[in-house]
Design a protein around this motif. Structure first.
Motif, PDB file in Angstrom:
ATOM      1  N   ALA A  91       0.818  -1.216   0.000  1.00 52.52           N
ATOM      2  CA  ALA A  91       0.000   0.000   0.000  1.00 52.52           C
ATOM      3  C   ALA A  91       0.853   1.269   0.000  1.00 52.52           C
ATOM      4  O   ALA A  91       0.315   2.373  -0.099  1.00 52.52           O
ATOM      5  N   LEU A  92       2.183   1.104   0.106  1.00 50.47           N
ATOM      6  CA  LEU A  92       3.125   2.227   0.181  1.00 50.47           C
ATOM      7  C   LEU A  92       2.763   3.193   1.309  1.00 50.47           C
ATOM      8  O   LEU A  92       2.719   4.408   1.116  1.00 50.47           O
ATOM      9  N   VAL A  93       2.527   2.620   2.475  1.00 49.37           N
ATOM     10  CA  VAL A  93       2.237   3.412   3.669  1.00 49.37           C
ATOM     11  C   VAL A  93       3.528   3.562   4.466  1.00 49.37           C
ATOM     12  O   VAL A  93       4.213   2.574   4.750  1.00 49.37           O
ATOM     13  N   TYR A  94       3.846   4.781   4.807  1.00 47.01           N
ATOM     14  CA  TYR A  94       5.011   5.095   5.620  1.00 47.01           C
ATOM     15  C   TYR A  94       4.562   5.341   7.052  1.00 47.01           C
ATOM     16  O   TYR A  94       3.519   5.971   7.279  1.00 47.01           O
ATOM     17  N   LEU A  95       5.353   4.850   8.008  1.00 49.01           N
ATOM     18  CA  LEU A  95       5.090   5.083   9.423  1.00 49.01           C
ATOM     19  C   LEU A  95       6.393   5.422  10.127  1.00 49.01           C
ATOM     20  O   LEU A  95       7.478   5.037   9.669  1.00 49.01           O
ATOM     21  N   PRO A  96       6.288   6.091  11.270  1.00 47.30           N
ATOM     22  CA  PRO A  96       7.483   6.312  12.074  1.00 47.30           C
ATOM     23  C   PRO A  96       7.973   4.997  12.669  1.00 47.30           C
ATOM     24  O   PRO A  96       7.170   4.121  13.019  1.00 47.30           O
ATOM     25  N   GLY A  97       9.284   4.870  12.775  1.00 53.10           N
ATOM     26  CA  GLY A  97       9.884   3.692  13.385  1.00 53.10           C
ATOM     27  C   GLY A  97      11.297   4.016  13.821  1.00 53.10           C
ATOM     28  O   GLY A  97      11.732   5.166  13.731  1.00 53.10           O
ATOM     29  N   TRP A  98      12.004   3.007  14.289  1.00 55.16           N
ATOM     30  CA  TRP A  98      13.393   3.220  14.678  1.00 55.16           C
ATOM     31  C   TRP A  98      14.246   2.090  14.147  1.00 55.16           C
ATOM     32  O   TRP A  98      13.791   0.962  13.999  1.00 55.16           O
ATOM     33  N   ILE A  99      15.484   2.427  13.835  1.00 54.99           N
ATOM     34  CA  ILE A  99      16.411   1.472  13.255  1.00 54.99           C
ATOM     35  C   ILE A  99      16.938   0.565  14.367  1.00 54.99           C
ATOM     36  O   ILE A  99      17.531   1.042  15.335  1.00 54.99           O
ATOM     37  N   THR A 100      16.703  -0.748  14.204  1.00 58.20           N
ATOM     38  CA  THR A 100      17.149  -1.712  15.217  1.00 58.20           C
ATOM     39  C   THR A 100      18.329  -2.551  14.739  1.00 58.20           C
ATOM     40  O   THR A 100      18.908  -3.295  15.530  1.00 58.20           O
ATOM     41  N   GLY A 101      18.675  -2.445  13.451  1.00 58.50           N
ATOM     42  CA  GLY A 101      19.792  -3.227  12.937  1.00 58.50           C
ATOM     43  C   GLY A 101      19.948  -3.032  11.447  1.00 58.50           C
ATOM     44  O   GLY A 101      19.287  -2.203  10.835  1.00 58.50           O
ATOM     45  N   THR A 102      20.831  -3.840  10.879  1.00 54.44           N
ATOM     46  CA  THR A 102      21.046  -3.823   9.439  1.00 54.44           C
ATOM     47  C   THR A 102      20.940  -5.250   8.906  1.00 54.44           C
ATOM     48  O   THR A 102      21.098  -6.221   9.648  1.00 54.44           O
ATOM     49  N   ASN A 103      20.651  -5.334   7.620  1.00 54.97           N
ATOM     50  CA  ASN A 103      20.523  -6.612   6.929  1.00 54.97           C
ATOM     51  C   ASN A 103      21.200  -6.420   5.574  1.00 54.97           C
ATOM     52  O   ASN A 103      20.552  -6.082   4.593  1.00 54.97           O
ATOM     53  N   CYS A 125      14.087   6.295   3.383  1.00 51.84           N
ATOM     54  CA  CYS A 125      13.839   6.675   4.773  1.00 51.84           C
ATOM     55  C   CYS A 125      14.088   8.165   4.950  1.00 51.84           C
ATOM     56  O   CYS A 125      14.938   8.741   4.280  1.00 51.84           O
ATOM     57  N   PHE A 126      13.372   8.733   5.876  1.00 55.82           N
ATOM     58  CA  PHE A 126      13.596  10.119   6.255  1.00 55.82           C
ATOM     59  C   PHE A 126      13.894  10.149   7.748  1.00 55.82           C
ATOM     60  O   PHE A 126      13.122   9.615   8.545  1.00 55.82           O
ATOM     61  N   TRP A 127      15.033  10.740   8.111  1.00 54.91           N
ATOM     62  CA  TRP A 127      15.430  10.852   9.502  1.00 54.91           C
ATOM     63  C   TRP A 127      14.435  11.732  10.247  1.00 54.91           C
ATOM     64  O   TRP A 127      13.972  12.752   9.710  1.00 54.91           O
ATOM     65  N   LEU A 128      14.090  11.342  11.475  1.00 58.62           N
ATOM     66  CA  LEU A 128      13.194  12.132  12.323  1.00 58.62           C
ATOM     67  C   LEU A 128      13.893  12.462  13.638  1.00 58.62           C
ATOM     68  O   LEU A 128      14.568  11.607  14.215  1.00 58.62           O
ATOM     69  N   SER A 129      13.681  13.654  14.125  1.00 59.72           N
ATOM     70  CA  SER A 129      14.159  13.980  15.468  1.00 59.72           C
ATOM     71  C   SER A 129      13.303  13.194  16.469  1.00 59.72           C
ATOM     72  O   SER A 129      12.186  12.757  16.150  1.00 59.72           O
ATOM     73  N   GLN A 130      13.801  13.026  17.666  1.00 62.80           N
ATOM     74  CA  GLN A 130      13.028  12.329  18.696  1.00 62.80           C
ATOM     75  C   GLN A 130      11.713  13.066  18.954  1.00 62.80           C
ATOM     76  O   GLN A 130      10.665  12.444  19.104  1.00 62.80           O
ATOM     77  N   TYR A 132       9.966  15.034  16.851  1.00 58.92           N
ATOM     78  CA  TYR A 132       9.032  14.828  15.743  1.00 58.92           C
ATOM     79  C   TYR A 132       8.479  13.404  15.776  1.00 58.92           C
ATOM     80  O   TYR A 132       7.280  13.190  15.567  1.00 58.92           O
ATOM     81  N   PHE A 133       9.359  12.432  16.028  1.00 57.96           N
ATOM     82  CA  PHE A 133       8.935  11.038  16.116  1.00 57.96           C
ATOM     83  C   PHE A 133       7.814  10.887  17.143  1.00 57.96           C
ATOM     84  O   PHE A 133       6.779  10.277  16.864  1.00 57.96           O
ATOM     85  N   ASP A 134       8.009  11.438  18.339  1.00 59.24           N
ATOM     86  CA  ASP A 134       7.010  11.333  19.409  1.00 59.24           C
ATOM     87  C   ASP A 134       5.683  11.957  18.993  1.00 59.24           C
ATOM     88  O   ASP A 134       4.616  11.379  19.208  1.00 59.24           O
ATOM     89  N   ILE A 135       5.745  13.117  18.364  1.00 56.11           N
ATOM     90  CA  ILE A 135       4.528  13.796  17.908  1.00 56.11           C
ATOM     91  C   ILE A 135       3.828  12.958  16.838  1.00 56.11           C
ATOM     92  O   ILE A 135       2.609  12.771  16.879  1.00 56.11           O
ATOM     93  N   ALA A 136       4.589  12.441  15.872  1.00 55.11           N
ATOM     94  CA  ALA A 136       4.016  11.647  14.780  1.00 55.11           C
ATOM     95  C   ALA A 136       3.376  10.363  15.308  1.00 55.11           C
ATOM     96  O   ALA A 136       2.279   9.988  14.879  1.00 55.11           O
ATOM     97  N   VAL A 137       4.053   9.688  16.232  1.00 55.29           N
ATOM     98  CA  VAL A 137       3.509   8.449  16.799  1.00 55.29           C
ATOM     99  C   VAL A 137       2.245   8.748  17.595  1.00 55.29           C
ATOM    100  O   VAL A 137       1.233   8.045  17.458  1.00 55.29           O
ATOM    101  N   ASN A 138       2.269   9.787  18.406  1.00 58.78           N
ATOM    102  CA  ASN A 138       1.081  10.131  19.198  1.00 58.78           C
ATOM    103  C   ASN A 138      -0.093  10.490  18.302  1.00 58.78           C
ATOM    104  O   ASN A 138      -1.232  10.077  18.566  1.00 58.78           O
ATOM    105  N   PHE A 139       0.160  11.241  17.224  1.00 53.58           N
ATOM    106  CA  PHE A 139      -0.914  11.596  16.294  1.00 53.58           C
ATOM    107  C   PHE A 139      -1.466  10.329  15.640  1.00 53.58           C
ATOM    108  O   PHE A 139      -2.682  10.142  15.554  1.00 53.58           O
TER     109      PHE A 139
END
Length: 147
Positions: A91-103, A125-130, A132-139
């Protein structure tokens, strides 16, 4: 600052703001709190807002802070960084997340909806400040509980 320099600077800022018009972007859809592909159709007022057209051709006014694309400043990504990335590749939906590793050359990202993907292209990917991340996740969370 001289009046001439001020006018040049203002003209440059307006040119930058206008450069979004006509470009494909990833923008927040306020109806579901997720980020989707769209196209900037026009700048509204002082340039801090734009009309975004979604794939279904509906329109929404969105703040420039909720729009990402070719003109978004890039950051080198690192483990633990907050990002906006493709959570649903169909669906090409983007969501906030955090990088936990590499593959290999891909990133492993845990998303705010609880899913994880080990196949995230860092260029998408687009880098988010902490903050902005918190605001985006809460919204996003408020929109999930409302539906």
């Amino acid at each position: 600052m001289t009046a001439e320099k001020f006018e040049k600077d203002v003209a440059y800022i307006l040119q930058c703001e206008d450069s979004w018009v006509g470009h494909a972007v990833v923008a927040r859809d306020d109806s579901d709190g997720a980020y989707h592909l769209g196209t900037v159709k026009e700048r509204v007022g002082n340039g801090r807002q734009y009309v975004v057209q979604w794939a279904d051709e509906s329109l929404q006014v969105q703040s420039s802070s909720c729009i990402f694309g070719a003109f978004t400043k890039r950051h080198a990504l690192a483990l633990g960084d907050r990002v906006l990335a493709v959570a649903d590749p169909v669906a090409l939906v983007y969501l906030p997340g955090w990088i936990t590793g590499t593959n290999g050359q891909k990133l492993v990202v845990k998303f705010c909806n609880g899913t994880t993907s080990a196949h995230i292209n860092p260029r998408q990917c687009f880098w988010l400040s902490q903050e902005y991340f918190d605001i985006a996740v809460n919204f996003w969370k408020t929109k999930q509980t409302a539906s």
